[in-house]
Design an enzyme around this catalytic site. Structure first.
Site, PDB file in Angstrom:
ATOM      1  N   GLN A 127      31.676  38.964  35.062  1.00 62.61           N
ATOM      2  CA  GLN A 127      31.767  38.248  36.330  1.00 62.61           C
ATOM      3  C   GLN A 127      31.407  39.165  37.495  1.00 62.61           C
ATOM      4  O   GLN A 127      31.250  38.691  38.623  1.00 62.61           O
ATOM      5  CB  GLN A 127      33.191  37.717  36.526  1.00 62.61           C
ATOM      6  CG  GLN A 127      33.619  36.671  35.517  1.00 62.61           C
ATOM      7  CD  GLN A 127      35.101  36.321  35.661  1.00 62.61           C
ATOM      8  OE1 GLN A 127      35.963  37.061  35.213  1.00 62.61           O
ATOM      9  NE2 GLN A 127      35.380  35.213  36.297  1.00 62.61           N
ATOM     10  N   ASP A 179      28.302  44.131  40.460  1.00 67.86           N
ATOM     11  CA  ASP A 179      28.055  45.490  40.937  1.00 67.86           C
ATOM     12  C   ASP A 179      27.066  46.287  40.103  1.00 67.86           C
ATOM     13  O   ASP A 179      26.603  47.350  40.523  1.00 67.86           O
ATOM     14  CB  ASP A 179      29.365  46.269  41.030  1.00 67.86           C
ATOM     15  CG  ASP A 179      30.225  46.144  39.775  1.00 67.86           C
ATOM     16  OD1 ASP A 179      29.687  46.317  38.658  1.00 67.86           O
ATOM     17  OD2 ASP A 179      31.432  45.858  39.909  1.00 67.86           O
ATOM     18  N   HIS A 213      27.669  35.976  37.450  1.00 70.60           N
ATOM     19  CA  HIS A 213      27.728  35.650  38.873  1.00 70.60           C
ATOM     20  C   HIS A 213      26.619  36.336  39.664  1.00 70.60           C
ATOM     21  O   HIS A 213      26.709  36.478  40.884  1.00 70.60           O
ATOM     22  CB  HIS A 213      29.104  36.016  39.444  1.00 70.60           C
ATOM     23  CG  HIS A 213      30.197  35.136  38.943  1.00 70.60           C
ATOM     24  ND1 HIS A 213      31.536  35.445  39.057  1.00 70.60           N
ATOM     25  CD2 HIS A 213      30.160  33.927  38.325  1.00 70.60           C
ATOM     26  CE1 HIS A 213      32.268  34.486  38.527  1.00 70.60           C
ATOM     27  NE2 HIS A 213      31.449  33.553  38.068  1.00 70.60           N
TER      28      HIS A 213
END
Length: 240
Positions: free
Chosen positions: A98, A101, A116
């Site tokens: 999820q 980064d 995501h």
């Protein structure tokens, strides 16, 4: 608990992971929800939206510029590195995350689905043309159509990336062990993924979650520390 997890990993043919924010916080990524000053007054759920992008771009841009700048000084921790090592040694097969980064990939993991999206990739909201992070940070317009630039993250109200979602579904269905790390499983539809498998399920999270009762094994504590403990046990068993 780590002993049982290590045993299950040893005895599994296909191990798939689902990771969330709790996997990244130990890399020093600031929790902007609890930051001091201006950000303390801002609800990310009001900023990370298509409406904010289209109607309040200045606030949207400040929010994601803050996140990108903060992320620039963050590195994968040893837990990320362990997962990359496990993949290279065919101990685990796949990571669905999820997180936006990119720390899994930075640590060396290759079989990753970013459910995501990615904050590291910049594109035009209007035409989809790719742009650079510097162009976004400098609040420049799209060079192709003059539209607004944005990170390629999934905003509230947007669909998940189709290919990443399908790949996660397929691997979860095939897994005989699913390990969830650092997420309380509150965000739909990703929170449904662990229940697709017919195999064993494990959740590792710093705190108890409302989903704990649905898992075969719950381990509460630091994701990084638990991965280190489990890796040490696997190494003792000759899987390193």
């Amino acid at each position: 608990m780590s002993e049982k997890l290590a045993q299950w990993i040893r005895n599994s043919r296909k191990v798939v992971l689902l990771t969330g924010a709790g996997m990244s916080t130990e890399s020093g990524i600031p929790d902007f929800r609890s930051s001091s000053g201006w950000w303390k007054q801002i609800n990310p759920h009001d900023v990370a939206t298509i409406e904010a992008l289209e109607n309040n771009y200045s606030l949207f841009h400040q929010f994601y510029s803050y996140r990108l700048t903060a992320l620039a000084s963050c590195e994968p921790h040893i837990g990320h590195q362990i997962l990359a090592k496990w993949e290279s040694k065919n101990i685990i097969d796949f990571v669905a995350t999820q997180n936006v980064d990119g720390l899994h990939q930075k640590a060396g993991s290759q079989n990753v689905s970013e459910l995501h999206g990615s904050i590291q990739a910049i594109r035009c909201h209007q035409c989809g043309t790719e742009a650079t992070k510097d162009e976004f940070l400098e609040e420049k317009a799209c060079t192709a159509c003059g539209g607004r630039l944005r990170p390629s993250v999934v905003l509230f109200g947007e669909m998940l990336p189709e290919n990443s979602w399908k790949r996660a579904l397929t691997t979860m269905e095939q897994a005989d062990l699913v390990i969830v790390i650092g997420t309380s499983l509150q965000v739909y539809p990703v929170n449904q993924l662990p229940y697709i498998t017919k195999g064993r399920t494990v959740i590792i999270n710093n705190e108890k979650t409302q989903s704990d009762a649905n898992f075969d094994l719950c381990i509460h504590g630091s994701a990084k520390e638990i991965l280190v403990q489990t890796n040490n046990l696997l190494e003792q068993g000759g899987l390193s």
